[in-house]
Write an enzyme that holds these catalytic residues in place. Structure first.
Site, PDB file in Angstrom:
ATOM      1  N   THR A 140       0.854  -1.196  -0.223  1.00 41.37           N
ATOM      2  CA  THR A 140      -0.041  -0.022   0.110  1.00 41.37           C
ATOM      3  C   THR A 140       0.753   1.138   0.283  1.00 41.37           C
ATOM      4  O   THR A 140       2.133   1.185   0.613  1.00 41.37           O
ATOM      5  CB  THR A 140      -1.057   0.094   1.267  1.00 41.37           C
TER       6      THR A 140
ATOM      7  N   THR B 101       4.751   2.146   0.962  1.00 42.37           N
ATOM      8  CA  THR B 101       5.540   1.001   0.932  1.00 42.37           C
ATOM      9  C   THR B 101       5.449   0.475  -0.596  1.00 42.37           C
ATOM     10  O   THR B 101       6.396  -0.017  -1.294  1.00 42.37           O
ATOM     11  CB  THR B 101       4.960   0.155   1.927  1.00 42.37           C
TER      12      THR B 101
ATOM     13  N   THR C  28      -6.140  -0.823   4.427  1.00 44.31           N
ATOM     14  CA  THR C  28      -6.413  -2.321   4.330  1.00 44.31           C
ATOM     15  C   THR C  28      -7.531  -3.101   5.064  1.00 44.31           C
ATOM     16  O   THR C  28      -7.718  -4.116   5.058  1.00 44.31           O
ATOM     17  CB  THR C  28      -5.038  -2.651   5.086  1.00 44.31           C
TER      18      THR C  28
ATOM     19  N   ILE D 213      -4.578   2.394  13.118  1.00 42.74           N
ATOM     20  CA  ILE D 213      -5.875   1.352  13.163  1.00 42.74           C
ATOM     21  C   ILE D 213      -5.483   0.286  12.349  1.00 42.74           C
ATOM     22  O   ILE D 213      -5.523  -0.651  12.762  1.00 42.74           O
ATOM     23  CB  ILE D 213      -6.928   2.091  12.544  1.00 42.74           C
TER      24      ILE D 213
ATOM     25  N   LYS E  26      -3.050 -13.885  15.630  1.00 36.38           N
ATOM     26  CA  LYS E  26      -3.924 -14.956  15.867  1.00 36.38           C
ATOM     27  C   LYS E  26      -3.710 -16.247  15.149  1.00 36.38           C
ATOM     28  O   LYS E  26      -4.119 -17.160  15.640  1.00 36.38           O
ATOM     29  CB  LYS E  26      -5.313 -14.161  15.729  1.00 36.38           C
TER      30      LYS E  26
ATOM     31  N   ARG F  47      23.025  -9.513  36.881  1.00 36.30           N
ATOM     32  CA  ARG F  47      23.811 -10.791  37.334  1.00 36.30           C
ATOM     33  C   ARG F  47      22.869 -11.159  38.364  1.00 36.30           C
ATOM     34  O   ARG F  47      23.083 -12.498  38.517  1.00 36.30           O
ATOM     35  CB  ARG F  47      25.119 -10.183  37.964  1.00 36.30           C
ATOM     36  N   TYR F  48      22.304 -10.855  39.252  1.00 34.86           N
ATOM     37  CA  TYR F  48      21.418 -11.147  40.179  1.00 34.86           C
ATOM     38  C   TYR F  48      20.636 -10.057  40.791  1.00 34.86           C
ATOM     39  O   TYR F  48      20.829  -8.893  40.450  1.00 34.86           O
ATOM     40  CB  TYR F  48      22.178 -11.990  41.336  1.00 34.86           C
TER      41      TYR F  48
ATOM     42  N   HIS G 259      23.471   2.776  49.959  1.00 40.42           N
ATOM     43  CA  HIS G 259      22.302   2.162  50.162  1.00 40.42           C
ATOM     44  C   HIS G 259      21.048   3.059  50.238  1.00 40.42           C
ATOM     45  O   HIS G 259      20.294   2.968  51.140  1.00 40.42           O
ATOM     46  CB  HIS G 259      22.354   1.502  51.670  1.00 40.42           C
TER      47      HIS G 259
ATOM     48  N   GLY H  35      32.896   1.907  48.449  1.00 38.79           N
ATOM     49  CA  GLY H  35      31.823   1.377  47.688  1.00 38.79           C
ATOM     50  C   GLY H  35      30.651   1.927  47.275  1.00 38.79           C
ATOM     51  O   GLY H  35      29.665   1.311  47.054  1.00 38.79           O
TER      52      GLY H  35
ATOM     53  N   GLU I 248      31.806   2.557  43.426  1.00 38.18           N
ATOM     54  CA  GLU I 248      31.042   1.581  42.484  1.00 38.18           C
ATOM     55  C   GLU I 248      30.833   2.606  41.366  1.00 38.18           C
ATOM     56  O   GLU I 248      31.051   1.920  40.122  1.00 38.18           O
ATOM     57  CB  GLU I 248      29.926   1.089  43.042  1.00 38.18           C
TER      58      GLU I 248
END
Length: 510
Positions: free
Chosen positions: A37, A40, A70, A129, A140, A215-216, A272, A301, A324
């Protein structure tokens, strides 16, 4: 019927053409019929490749300025028919509906249009739409149709048709269907949240398509994930991957430093989620030195953040500390080279990106949502409730301490002097305990509290805190007020030559 299917036809209707050309050329090579369409279709023709306009299938032109192209039974019949259903197959033949094996569609850039500050009408026009309907239909019916729903999936799809020579398995089609429903659900969420930005509908919809496996989590035995666009806020220049705890601390640092965004050079050190050092000075080097003096033990740290570019003298000082993460809006070239001297140290540049307006956290079997605390106490907010009024220097320190108090875990007390954090009592069950913790900590690092100020995140129900502070040389206090016994604290201040201001705003942080 075999679950492996040969691709004989494809419908392509996309907003973004980048990366599309190799797919179109592969279709041509494999003899796959292409339907398309508008823009494109023009793009494909300009590649010298035959394409069938959708209008030839529907015998209906694009109407309403392209809003309807469409949306037609001959298009959706070609997508939704069940090829193992004799009735469906017969109806395709009866109504001359072409079978469509692949749908390549992407959606109008709704989120980008909103973030670009477009007008309401421009935003509405970017609510897709036809595209969203094609995606849902194709996903689907993944048993028979493969749906490519984003330009981000072009490369993966191209690899598939190259490797399998224009065929796909049921697993392939289900995989792309999963991606398609991720796209469609995210798109709908973005639209709803735009319309519900005032939260008039008490509904929570969260969708984040960018994810990173950490990492965790908080501890090594916990899994951790980050869902979000970290790169939109920071540019990572150096260091290891950020951990779950790093990200929480970086978030706390960013929100705290936003309070000092337009102030003189300010440096913060967090541990913290709480600041253990903070100072505002005429140079960022001195701000760092004085922030570190607030608690050089806890700084080990920690997360370091500046509100201005970091220079060479500051970088040299920082390099002597194990930390850090370092965050700043920029770095001198030599300063950056110094900070990169430790391979694991994470170095970030902060970008000018707005943060979310709401806070979300899990609670019990549900979710708590609240507006972010955007209220910053200012001089205009202050109610002067004692006979003695704060000096200008004290007022500067009171506002400084209040900003910091807002971003420290409750119950909290913050002690400050000359725009330097002396100590905080953080996360205590008693406000008296928070004050005693702060005083003990300040004295352990040799701070002279004579002339310091005290900030509290909530009111004083009794005069015990002002009495303790007065006994330790602290002569000016900022607090929200609101206790039925406020006058007891005011009276104590008046009797002992202290000044107190009330803001009227509580800043609990749990």
């Amino acid at each position: 019927m075999s679950t492996t299917k040969k691709i004989n036809s494809a419908l392509i209707s996309v907003f973004h053409k980048d990366g599309l050309e190799p797919i179109v050329r592969k279709f041509y090579e494999l003899g796959i019929s292409i339907y398309s369409t508008g823009g494109t279709e023009k793009f494909i023709r300009e590649l010298g490749i035959d394409v069938i306009p959708v209008e030839e299938v529907t015998s209906y032109p694009s109407i309403l300025g392209g809003r309807v192209k469409t949306l037609h039974p001959k298009v959706f019949g070609g997508i939704l028919n069940r090829q193992d259903n004799e009735s469906d197959v017969a109806q395709l033949e009866e109504f001359d509906i072409p079978q469509l094996d692949v749908i390549i569609v992407d959606l109008y850039p709704f989120e980008k249009t909103v973030s670009d500050g477009a007008s309401e009408q421009e935003i509405i026009e970017k609510i897709d739409i036809g595209g969203i309907s094609l995606i849902r239909a194709a996903a689907k019916n993944y048993k028979d149709v493969l749906c490519v729903s984003s330009m981000e999936d072009y490369a993966e799809f191209l690899e598939l048709i190259n490797t399998k020579v224009g065929e796909s398995t049921i697993e392939d089609r289900r995989h792309f269907a999963t991606k398609a429903f991720n796209v469609s659900s995210h798109y709908d969420t973005a639209i709803f949240n735009y319309f519900n930005k005032d939260h008039k509908e008490a509904a929570l919809k969260i969708s984040e398509t960018r994810a990173k496996v950490l990492r965790y989590g908080e501890n090594p035995h916990q899994k951790g994930f980050f869902f979000g666009d970290f790169e939109a806020i920071f540019t990572k220049l150096h260091g290891k991957e950020l951990s779950y705890n790093n990200l929480l601390d970086v978030d706390a640092a960013l929100n705290l430093m936003n309070e000092f965004k337009n102030d003189d050079p300010t440096f913060a050190i967090l541990k913290h989620n709480n600041a253990c050092g903070l100072a505002t000075r005429s140079t960022i080097h001195q701000a760092y030195v004085d922030a570190l003096a607030g608690d050089p033990v806890s700084a080990f740290g920690g997360i370091l953040m500046s509100n201005v570019k970091i220079d060479v003298p500051t970088a040299k000082e920082i390099h002597n500390l194990f930390c850090e993460v370092v965050i700043a809006p920029g770095y001198d070239d030599e300063a950056l080279a110094i900070l990169k001297g430790k391979k694991n140290r994470i170095v970030l540049i902060q970008k000018e990106t707005p943060l979310p307006n709401t806070l979300v956290r899990t609670c019990l079997n549900g979710i708590l949502v609240q507006d972010k605390d955007f209220k910053t106490d200012t001089l205009e907010d202050l109610e002067y409730v004692t006979t003695r009024k704060p000096s200008q220097e004290e007022l500067d320190d009171l506002i400084f301490a209040s900003k910091l108090c807002k971003h420290t875990k409750s119950n909290t007390i913050v002690l400050a002097k000359n725009k330097q954090l002396c100590a905080s009592g953080t996360g205590q069950t008693s406000r008296v305990d928070a004050l005693n913790q702060a005083i003990h900590k300040a004295k352990s690092f040799n701070f002279n509290l004579e002339g310091a100020v005290m900030a509290s995140d909530a009111f004083f129900p009794f005069p015990d805190c002002v009495e303790i502070s007065n006994n330790n040389g602290i002569k000016s206090v900022i607090q929200p007020g609101g206790s039925i016994k406020d006058q007891l604290s005011v009276d104590y201040c008046n009797e002992n030559g202290m000044s107190m201001v009330m803001t009227g705003t509580r800043h609990f942080k749990h």
